[in-house]
Design an enzyme around this catalytic site. Sequence first.
Site, mmCIF file in Angstrom:
data_model
loop_
_atom_site.group_PDB
_atom_site.id
_atom_site.type_symbol
_atom_site.label_atom_id
_atom_site.label_comp_id
_atom_site.label_asym_id
_atom_site.label_seq_id
_atom_site.Cartn_x
_atom_site.Cartn_y
_atom_site.Cartn_z
ATOM 1 N N HIS A 49 0.843 -1.202 0.000
ATOM 2 C CA HIS A 49 0.000 0.000 0.000
ATOM 3 C C HIS A 49 0.876 1.249 0.000
ATOM 4 C CE1 HIS A 49 -2.653 -2.999 2.232
ATOM 5 N NE2 HIS A 49 -3.375 -2.700 1.182
ATOM 6 N N GLN A 76 -18.557 -5.881 0.581
ATOM 7 C CA GLN A 76 -17.763 -6.756 -0.285
ATOM 8 C C GLN A 76 -17.352 -8.051 0.408
ATOM 9 O OE1 GLN A 76 -14.642 -3.633 -0.744
ATOM 10 N NE2 GLN A 76 -13.217 -5.346 -0.670
ATOM 11 N N LYS A 165 -1.957 -6.430 -7.764
ATOM 12 C CA LYS A 165 -2.154 -7.579 -6.874
ATOM 13 C C LYS A 165 -3.577 -8.136 -6.985
ATOM 14 C CE LYS A 165 -2.065 -10.040 -2.913
ATOM 15 N NZ LYS A 165 -3.467 -10.106 -2.593
#
Length: 296
Positions: A49, A76, A165
Amino acid sequence: MASADEAAATGVFMQIFNTIATWRSHAAHLSPRGPRVFVPTMGALHAGHGALVAQARKLAGTDGHVVVSIFVNPTQFGPHEDFARYPRTLADDVALCERCGCDFIFTPAATEMYPPGQTQLSINPGYMGDILEGAIRPGHFSGVCTVVLKLLAIVQPTHLILGQKDYQQQAILRCMVRDFNLPVSVVTAPTVREADGLAMSSRNRYLTEPQRAAAPVIYQTLAWAAAEIRNTNSDAAQLSAAMRQRINAAGLETQYALAADCISLAELRGSLHPPCVLLAAAKNGNTRLIDNMLIE
Ligand code: AMP
């Protein structure tokens, strides 16, 4: 002494917003000169990140601004997934963002994003949301698209930075931006890995010592398969079976390991050749790991 705006633009200090209203009233006074670069995250931040935030800083320059959102998005997660135990490390996240050149953190409560009792429309990502990760995690990409659309409407960035990713995620969000004509440029940033090749992930901290030792097999298998495709005319079905076998032999449980079209993510058949993307997901104990490799 620098004004709040100048100070933020030069990274002298970082500000944190918890509500849409306070962010909006602050954002209304920001200089429109440079890019506004946005990095959405769920927190539990690691060096992967950090690289996205550093790239955002570079893109924003001294005139622009970097906004990072930290929000563990409930929509999610499936009912049996790790929403409740997803790591929450806000103090460390804030420090990492500041080190990497972030200007503003937006970290709302779930009730701010999804007010109780309010109807919630959602995005249907269609076919691309139903395959691969979507087949294993029904509704996941609808939740991802919905929260990112909301965040884009709130933050109003010129640029959106996503990690390679999560290859399927960035492919679907690129489609959403294109299909809904959203005025934002999408940038995909390379995957940051541990020294042994394991893709950095907030979920790696769930791994026991033996599971962590076995985990690099996914990257090793992707690298092996990429070399096969580059050096020989590999058959898709045979290569997929060989990838599964390698990952399973290390004690993981492969969920998918295949070559797909880089844009549509449709599984490729027959003889493989670049460009394509290798996508893999495996359970390592109770922890799901995903990784991918682009062959260009
Ligand atoms: P997350 O909060 O982990 O869901 O991810 C937030 C953003 O960071 C997404 O765009 C991810 O693709 C990206 N990301 C996660 N892990 C990595 C990594 N190892 N390298 C680069 N980007 C990453």
